[in-house]
Design a protein around this motif. Structure first.
Motif, PDB file in Angstrom:
ATOM      1  N   PHE A 212       4.186  -7.653  -1.175  1.00  0.00           N
ATOM      2  CA  PHE A 212       2.755  -7.717  -0.888  1.00  0.00           C
ATOM      3  C   PHE A 212       2.329  -6.666   0.127  1.00  0.00           C
ATOM      4  N   GLN A 213       3.164  -6.445   1.135  1.00  0.00           N
ATOM      5  CA  GLN A 213       2.769  -5.540   2.210  1.00  0.00           C
ATOM      6  C   GLN A 213       2.670  -4.085   1.763  1.00  0.00           C
ATOM      7  N   LEU A 214       3.318  -3.746   0.646  1.00  0.00           N
ATOM      8  CA  LEU A 214       3.266  -2.375   0.135  1.00  0.00           C
ATOM      9  C   LEU A 214       2.679  -2.315  -1.269  1.00  0.00           C
ATOM     10  N   LYS A 215       1.963  -3.344  -1.662  1.00  0.00           N
ATOM     11  CA  LYS A 215       1.461  -3.407  -3.029  1.00  0.00           C
ATOM     12  C   LYS A 215       0.373  -2.372  -3.294  1.00  0.00           C
ATOM     13  N   LYS A 216      -0.368  -2.008  -2.248  1.00  0.00           N
ATOM     14  CA  LYS A 216      -1.400  -0.976  -2.350  1.00  0.00           C
ATOM     15  C   LYS A 216      -0.778   0.364  -1.990  1.00  0.00           C
ATOM     16  N   ASP A 217      -0.815   1.337  -2.923  1.00  0.00           N
ATOM     17  CA  ASP A 217      -0.231   2.643  -2.668  1.00  0.00           C
ATOM     18  C   ASP A 217      -0.799   3.264  -1.406  1.00  0.00           C
ATOM     19  N   GLN A 218       0.102   3.808  -0.579  1.00  0.00           N
ATOM     20  CA  GLN A 218      -0.217   4.507   0.667  1.00  0.00           C
ATOM     21  C   GLN A 218      -0.676   3.608   1.801  1.00  0.00           C
ATOM     22  N   VAL A 219      -0.741   2.311   1.577  1.00  0.00           N
ATOM     23  CA  VAL A 219      -1.229   1.373   2.586  1.00  0.00           C
ATOM     24  C   VAL A 219      -0.111   0.398   2.947  1.00  0.00           C
ATOM     25  N   ILE A 220       0.029   0.129   4.249  1.00  0.00           N
ATOM     26  CA  ILE A 220       0.997  -0.849   4.728  1.00  0.00           C
ATOM     27  C   ILE A 220       0.245  -1.969   5.428  1.00  0.00           C
ATOM     28  N   LEU A 221       0.570  -3.202   5.095  1.00  0.00           N
ATOM     29  CA  LEU A 221       0.040  -4.361   5.795  1.00  0.00           C
ATOM     30  C   LEU A 221       1.105  -4.862   6.758  1.00  0.00           C
ATOM     31  N   LEU A 222       0.772  -4.911   8.051  1.00  0.00           N
ATOM     32  CA  LEU A 222       1.732  -5.280   9.076  1.00  0.00           C
ATOM     33  C   LEU A 222       1.248  -6.515   9.819  1.00  0.00           C
ATOM     34  N   ASN A 223       2.067  -7.556   9.805  1.00  0.00           N
ATOM     35  CA  ASN A 223       1.767  -8.800  10.515  1.00  0.00           C
ATOM     36  C   ASN A 223       2.417  -8.718  11.890  1.00  0.00           C
ATOM     37  N   THR A 224       1.592  -8.577  12.935  1.00  0.00           N
ATOM     38  CA  THR A 224       2.111  -8.403  14.288  1.00  0.00           C
ATOM     39  C   THR A 224       2.201  -9.712  15.064  1.00  0.00           C
ATOM     40  N   SER A 225       2.049 -10.845  14.396  1.00  0.00           N
ATOM     41  CA  SER A 225       1.961 -12.183  14.995  1.00  0.00           C
ATOM     42  C   SER A 225       0.592 -12.461  15.586  1.00  0.00           C
ATOM     43  N   TYR A 226      -0.102 -11.440  16.042  1.00  0.00           N
ATOM     44  CA  TYR A 226      -1.435 -11.606  16.627  1.00  0.00           C
ATOM     45  C   TYR A 226      -2.522 -11.139  15.668  1.00  0.00           C
ATOM     46  N   SER A 227      -2.166 -10.234  14.769  1.00  0.00           N
ATOM     47  CA  SER A 227      -3.166  -9.639  13.901  1.00  0.00           C
ATOM     48  C   SER A 227      -2.499  -9.126  12.640  1.00  0.00           C
ATOM     49  N   LEU A 228      -3.324  -8.886  11.629  1.00  0.00           N
ATOM     50  CA  LEU A 228      -2.872  -8.226  10.416  1.00  0.00           C
ATOM     51  C   LEU A 228      -3.487  -6.837  10.415  1.00  0.00           C
ATOM     52  N   VAL A 229      -2.631  -5.823  10.359  1.00  0.00           N
ATOM     53  CA  VAL A 229      -3.079  -4.438  10.433  1.00  0.00           C
ATOM     54  C   VAL A 229      -2.886  -3.779   9.083  1.00  0.00           C
ATOM     55  N   ALA A 230      -3.983  -3.281   8.511  1.00  0.00           N
ATOM     56  CA  ALA A 230      -3.907  -2.466   7.291  1.00  0.00           C
ATOM     57  C   ALA A 230      -3.886  -1.013   7.736  1.00  0.00           C
ATOM     58  N   CYS A 231      -2.782  -0.347   7.478  1.00  0.00           N
ATOM     59  CA  CYS A 231      -2.609   1.031   7.934  1.00  0.00           C
ATOM     60  C   CYS A 231      -2.489   1.941   6.720  1.00  0.00           C
ATOM     61  N   SER A 232      -3.364   2.939   6.653  1.00  0.00           N
ATOM     62  CA  SER A 232      -3.360   3.905   5.558  1.00  0.00           C
ATOM     63  C   SER A 232      -2.856   5.243   6.080  1.00  0.00           C
ATOM     64  N   VAL A 233      -1.892   5.842   5.376  1.00  0.00           N
ATOM     65  CA  VAL A 233      -1.322   7.133   5.747  1.00  0.00           C
ATOM     66  C   VAL A 233      -1.498   8.081   4.571  1.00  0.00           C
ATOM     67  N   SER A 234      -2.147   9.206   4.812  1.00  0.00           N
ATOM     68  CA  SER A 234      -2.396  10.157   3.738  1.00  0.00           C
ATOM     69  C   SER A 234      -2.404  11.566   4.280  1.00  0.00           C
TER      70      SER A 234
END
Length: 518
Positions: A212-234
């Motif tokens: 799930f965390q890498l299901k979107k190409d180029q995007v990483i979903l990171l669960n930091t325990s406090y927040s969910l961060v959607a990070c896009s790298v291009s």
């Protein structure tokens, strides 16, 4: 002509039954999208290559741990971990290596990067190397420790076993074809950038869900325990004006990227939740404005990076930007350091940048869990009048839709609430409940999909509560599961076998029916 012996007849019958069995398994796999591993336990010797025949003994003695094939089948990945001569007082350093594979020749080392550069790693890490469904331009490496070690250094440095360090490296892949800009080295930015980050998670430690965390190409979903961060790298070759975080290789001395792109992560341990909507402030209005500007371009570029079958780009999405984003905390972001292959920091770029050079674009959208929980309970929970406070929570991703950029999460809650609003002077009890929320990555908006009932916690430890909760999440995911097409799977390699005191038996390239026997 002599009649066939009974043994010959039995052998022919077994062969015929085996063929029928294989056909049935293939048909079942075609319908379900998943093939049984039993079907391919044995392969012809011509497609089984012993590792010792294709790699020099010196590399094996140097401690290379081979992980597996990349999705394209062109490379085999290995890594090394070095903790120096003194195991008790030395930090670990990790390197990842790309080996070009040819069935009829020896492995050729063509690329390598240092992982988690700049971090003081004091124990051996569990590593997971992942590739996106269709984005072949970069690779993601997750590392984490379990804080169970006899290392003197680790015991001196760490006294709290409720924290776990998460290390991330995103590295560009070597060029698929000869690149004139990469010869001679150093490599061009397109094939030579590395992003590193680190954060801590707390108990109950978030589950790692690469599917799930890498299901979107180029995007990483990171669960930091406090927040969910959607990070896009291009990679951005075009001139544009936006509020993104850009990095470029320049002549001026480079500044540490993490000092410019975000604030520090939250301190270990969850702060007491603050119920209610925070008062409006100029800073929050500016944050919302930045989020609106950011959302307009966040996944537009990521749409162009991944390609569907047939080579056509996904169509860009149209956004509903007139609505102010909700549940967005601009202050909690992950610090990334961005370097070239030699570890030199790339120079941060702000505002308008020149289109003459490539730039690495790092964008983040953050969902603050505690603010979301309070707002969802206040607005959507029937038991809101009984609610006092929550003491802990656990967030699991249930689904990600890459076409609509929607994330579905389930938030398990341990909370205090009154048994009845009519009773006076009664003490609140401990309950367990859950919230199902969808998060729109285009706008940053959240929507409560479902609110669970209050279930009183009697004699259960928090560990047993979270174990039962995660089992229920797995059951929910399995009910919704739709098999992906053969090309859209997320390639995943780990060193889990090493931590269990064993070794992989083979490195399998199932798409091309090739095995490397270890």
């Amino acid at each position: 002509m002599a009649p066939s012996s009974k043994a010959d007849k039995d052998h022919k019958q077994k062969q015929r039954k085996h063929k029928e069995h294989v056909v049935k398994l293939l048909t079942r796999g075609k319908l379900s999208g998943q093939f049984s591993q039993r079907l391919f336990r044995k392969l012809p010797p011509r497609v089984c290559v012993p590792l010792k025949n294709i790699v020099s003994e010196e590399f094996l003695r140097a401690g290379h741990i081979f992980l597996g094939f990349t999705k394209c089948g062109r490379y085999v990945l290995s890594y090394t971990s070095d903790c120096g001569e003194d195991d008790d007082f030395s930090f670990y350093t990790y390197h990842l290596y790309w080996w070009e594979f040819n069935l009829h020749s020896r492995l050729k080392q063509v690329h390598h990067v240092r992982l988690f550069a700049g971090e003081e790693i004091y124990s051996d890490l569990y590593l997971t190397v992942c590739e996106w469904p269709n984005d072949r331009s970069k690779i993601v490496i997750f590392g984490f420790n379990t804080r169970c070690s006899s290392s003197v250094l680790m015991n001196l440095m760490m006294s709290d076993e409720n924290n776990r360090d998460i290390y991330i490296t995103i590295a560009s892949m070597p060029p698929a074809a000869p690149c004139t800009q990469c010869s001679p080295p150093p490599a061009c930015l397109e094939h030579g950038y590395v992003l590193n980050s680190r954060y801590q998670v707390v108990y109950p430690f978030p589950t790692f869900q690469p599917a799930f965390q890498l299901k979107k190409d180029q995007v990483i979903l990171l669960n930091t325990s406090y927040s969910l961060v959607a990070c896009s790298v291009s990679l951005c070759p075009d001139q544009q004006q936006s509020s993104q975080i850009l990095y470029s290789r320049g002549a001026a001395p480079a500044e540490s990227a993490s000092s410019r792109d975000s604030s520090s992560p939250p301190s270990p341990g969850r702060a007491p939740p603050s119920p209610g909507r925070p008062p409006s402030s100029p800073g929050r209005a500016q944050a919302a404005l930045r989020v609106r500007e950011f959302a307009a371009d966040l996944f537009r570029r990521s749409q162009g990076g991944g390609r569907e079958e047939g080579g056509e780009k996904e169509a860009p999405l149209s956004l509903a930007l007139c609505v102010s984003p909700g549940y967005v905390d601009d202050k909690v972001q992950l610090p990334f350091s961005v370097t070239d292959l030699k570890g030199r920091n790339l120079q941060p770029v702000t505002g308008e940048h020149s289109g003459q050079v490539h730039t690495v674009c790092v964008e983040q959208l953050t969902l603050d869990f505690e603010y979301l929980i309070n707002e969802a309970i206040r607005s959507d929970a029937a038991w809101a009048p009984l609610f006092c406070s929550f003491s802990d929570y656990d967030v699991v991703i249930l689904e990600v839709c890459p076409d609509t950029n929607t994330v579905m999460i389930n938030i398990g809650l341990l909370l205090l609430a009154f048994a009845s609003s009519e009773e006076e002077h009664c003490r609140p009890n401990t309950y367990h409940s859950n919230l199902q929320v969808s998060w729109d990555l285009n706008t940053g908006l959240c929507c409560t999909v479902g609110v669970g009932n209050l279930t009183e916690v009697k004699g259960q430890t928090s560990g047993s509560v979270w174990s039962s909760y995660r089992k229920s999440c797995v059951n929910t995911v399995m009910k919704w599961l739709v098999p992906e097409s053969s090309s859209r799977y997320i390639n995943r390699m780990t060193n889990e076998a090493l931590h269990k005191g064993s070794s992989l038996q083979v490195l399998a390239d199932s798409d091309r029916c090739t095995w490397i026997v270890l």
